[in-house]
Structure formats: structure tokens, C-alpha cells
Write an enzyme that holds these catalytic residues in place. Structure first.
Site: not given
Length: 412
Positions: A198, A200-202
Site C-alpha cells: 500500500h 503508506r508502506k515502505v
């Protein structure tokens, strides 16, 4: 006095993204290289699940030290398939942290099993053998541990305890890529681990997820299940010089990743070490600056591993002059986007009446924590703006404020 931040590396040349005046909580590090990779996939004529997905699966599995990777449409679908692999169903209990995005508990319900909420340790936000054992029953059939916000759970201790209890451990590594336990990647040695890409992930593919496992039979079945239960994938049929009639061996799902997403994921995976290094540098700078502010406890590495700082969250002390929600409002007024801390799933309407044991650490963290901005292109000036607001609010105690306005507790 802090030194100016060195400019963050450009995403891939002149096409790097401009950072808006309002400080966001997160910006994925995307640029021209990802755009070219996606365009190449489109121009190739193969945009559905195909050769790029297979390449991404191999590269990702190798990166986290797993034998097999199965790319899917999200971490939620990855969790669902992992629990299907364990053949969980009605009457089974699966222990999960309430302190997690609600998808963790929901995936248990998707297979008809019953999520049992366990508390977490306050320092890491993660399950421990003790918190799991406190809610374990004869009906416990699995434990689902989360590497919360990129802080690794102590999987060595959890695996040992689960082995003693005779139950499998599944890892929700949605936020975990780039974090380590004992110097090895989160997910290495896991029976089944689920990952998220997603934004928002790294690293991101827009939407998308992955299951990793060392079990070849599970991997084969999960590849079928993500594609309607077909015994031969669309890519295999198209690659064959002879017509192949597929069979549908069981009821499956449409949980596929596209080659466009995988093309972006391959570029992002190549940047992973640089991204994690940058996030850890920014987190260390936050920690130094916040150390002088009373009433704030920043997230930190546990003794057994290193986090990737997918989320940089701080816990407010009981005596902090303002409550979490009021502090979020003050930050927003200052042009800073922050977020409430990790949710407590057992307090959400979807789980009303579900029942849970006392979860004091979960409720404390969920009530009193917030996530501060942290992203690859963040500058020192932006960090200084965030810290300045926190410092000003902490200084409010000098005005003799009692309690914490707006949080519903005594003295508020």
C-alpha cells in the site's frame, strides 16, 4: 543547533516529486524509473498477472529469505489465503492483537474462525508469549502476530512458544519489509508471512500484497486460489504452443496482482535499502530532538532487532498537557498532517459485542499515541516544524493546565 538537511535523493532524475507546503504524514518515493517501468509493462501488451509478477515474486522472496512468494492484490487477501492454507474454519480460535489495522482480525472472520484479542507490550506494540498465553484456550488453532508499524515482533520467542503449544504462527508483516530480527529479515523462517505494498508502506505497488513461505505445497495451492482455483495460470496457457484446457480444482478467488504493479514493485524493491536507511536517519534525528521534551516517548528499536520506521509514533504521558486528539488538531492548524496511533480493533463498531479480555496496554497506546510525518524526501526544516509544535504544547504545563482537555478523563 541542527544542520540543514542534505537534499533527499531524487526519485530518478528531474522527475522527482515536489513536496507540498503542508507537511504530509507520508509520501511514497516514486519517480521516473517507476513511471517508465509501468509504461513498459503497458506497452508490452501484457498487463495482467504475467512475467513481471513472477519476477517480482522471485526477487521479493529472495530479499526476505523465503523459498516462495505469491503476489496478490493486497495484504488483506494475503492474510486470507494464509489462513486458508492452515485450513482454519468455524470453531477455531486465532489469537490476534487488537492493536492493529482491522484487516488482521477481519481475515480470521473471512475463514469463519473466531479472532481472540490479546494485549501487547507497551514498548513495541507487539504480541509476546505472555500476552498470547493469557488468552490461549484449548480451541486456539493459530497465532497471528503483527510487526506493528515496522517494529519487529520477537518472532524467535513467539515461534518457540507456539511450537511448545502445538499451534502455527502466521506473521502479518504488512509494515515489516526492511525490518530485522537478529540481523535477519522479518519473515525469514516464517511458516507463512503476509506483506503489504500500500502507498503508506515502505515500498509500494499502489495496491498489492504478497504471501511468503518455505512450503512448496502451500505455495502451489495459494497460486491456484488467487486465480479462481485454476490448475493452469493464464500466463502458462498463453505461453504454451498447444491449447490447454484448465480445470478449477476448488473454489478460489480473484486475488491477482497485475504486471503493471509488479513492474513498479521491482523498482521499489531495488530502492529498499536506501529507503530504510533514510527513514532510520530521520527517525534518529526525531529521537534526538524529542528527547528533551517531557511527556513524549518515541517509538524505538527493540533489543532483539531493528525497525524500518514505517510509522514514527510517539506515546503521550498521562501528564502531557493536551490530549492526543487536541494535539492532532494543533498540528493540523500548523500545516502538519499527523494521524492517530494504531487502532484498537476490539473498540470498533464492527466488533461490538465480540468480547475481549482486559487489554490495558492496547487501549493506552491506541488512546494516547499519534503518528508523526516521516517520508523519504522529508527535510530537516520540516522535522523542525513538527518538533517545534510538540515542544510548544509540552510547555503548556507551565501554564498550570490540569488534566488533558477533551480526552474524557478526570481533570480534563
Amino acid at each position: 543547533m541542527s544542520t540543514p538537511a542534505a537534499p533527499a535523493p531524487a526519485a530518478s532524475g528531474a522527475g522527482a516529486q515536489a513536496v507540498p507546503a503542508r507537511i504530509p504524514v507520508m509520501i511514497p518515493w516514486l519517480g521516473e524509473e517507476e513511471a517508465r517501468a509501468a509504461a513498459d509493462a503497458v506497452l508490452s501488451g501484457w498487463v495482467a498477472q504475467g512475467p513481471r509478477v513472477a519476477e517480482f515474486e522471485r526477487a521479493f522472496a529472495a530479499r526476505v529469505g523465503a523459498e516462495h512468494g505469491i503476489a496478490v492484490s493486497s495484504c488483506t487477501t494475503a492474510l486470507h489465503l494464509a489462513l486458508i492454507a492452515l485450513e482454519l474454519g468455524p470453531g477455531d480460535e486465532v489469537i490476534v492483537p487488537s492493536l492493529s489495522f482491522i484487516a488482521t482480525a477481519n481475515a480470521v472472520r473471512y475463514v469463519g474462525a473466531h479472532p481472540v484479542f490479546a494485549d501487547v507490550e507497551e514498548a513495541t506494540g507487539n504480541l509476546t508469549p505472555a500476552t498470547v498465553d493469557a488468552v490461549r484456550t484449548p480451541r486456539t488453532r493459530a497465532v497471528l502476530a503483527v510487526h506493528q508499524g515496522g517494529v519487529p515482533a520477537d518472532v524467535h520467542a513467539l515461534r518457540a512458544a507456539c511450537a511448545d503449544w502445538g499451534v502455527p504462527l502466521v506473521e502479518d508483516a504488512a509494515c515489516g519489509i526492511g525490518a530485522t530480527v537478529g540481523g535477519k529479515s522479518v519473515g525469514q523462517g516464517a511458516l507463512l508471512a503476509a506483506w503489504s505494498f500500500h502507498p503508506r508502506k515502505v515500498i509500494t505497488t499502489g495496491e498489492g500484497g504478497m504471501v511468503t513461505t518455505d512450503d512448496a505445497q502451500w505455495a502451489e495451492r495459494l497460486r491456484r486460489l488467487r486465480e479462481h482455483g485454476m490448475n493452469v495460470s493464464a500466463a502458462q496457457r498463453h505461453a504454451s504452443s498447444k491449447p490447454i484446457a484448465e480445470s478449477y480444482l476448488e473454489v478460489g478467488y480473484n486475488y491477482r496482482m497485475t504486471d503493471i504493479q509488479a513492474a513498479v514493485g521491482l523498482v521499489q524493491l531495488g530502492k529498499l535499502d536506501e529507503i530504510v536507511t533514510r527513514r532510520r536517519e530521520l527517525a534518529a534525528r526525531y529521537a534526538r530532538q524529542l528527547a528533551g521534551i517531557p511527556g513524549l516517548r518515541p517509538v524505538a528499536d527493540p533489543a532483539y532487532g531493528e525497525g524500518n520506521f514505517q510509522s514514527y509514533w510517539v506515546l503521550l504521558a498521562e501528564e502531557f498537557p493536551v490530549g492526543r486528539d487536541e494535539l492532532l488538531a494543533v498540528l493540523s492548524e500548523a500545516g502538519i498532517s499527523a494521524r492517530r496511533g494504531i487502532m484498537a480493533s476490539h473498540l470498533e463498531p464492527a466488533y461490538a459485542g465480540h468480547g475481549a479480555a482486559p487489554l490495558p496496554a492496547t487501549e493506552r497506546i491506541s488512546r494516547d499515541s499519534l503518528i508523526l510525518p516521516l517520508f523519504h524526501s522529508m527535510t530537516h526544516e520540516q522535522q523542525d516544524r513538527v518538533v517545534a509544535v510538540l515542544r510548544d504544547q509540552a510547555a503548556g504545563r507551565a501554564a498550570g493546565q490540569a488534566g488533558r482537555p477533551g480526552d474524557g478523563r478526570a481533570g480534563g
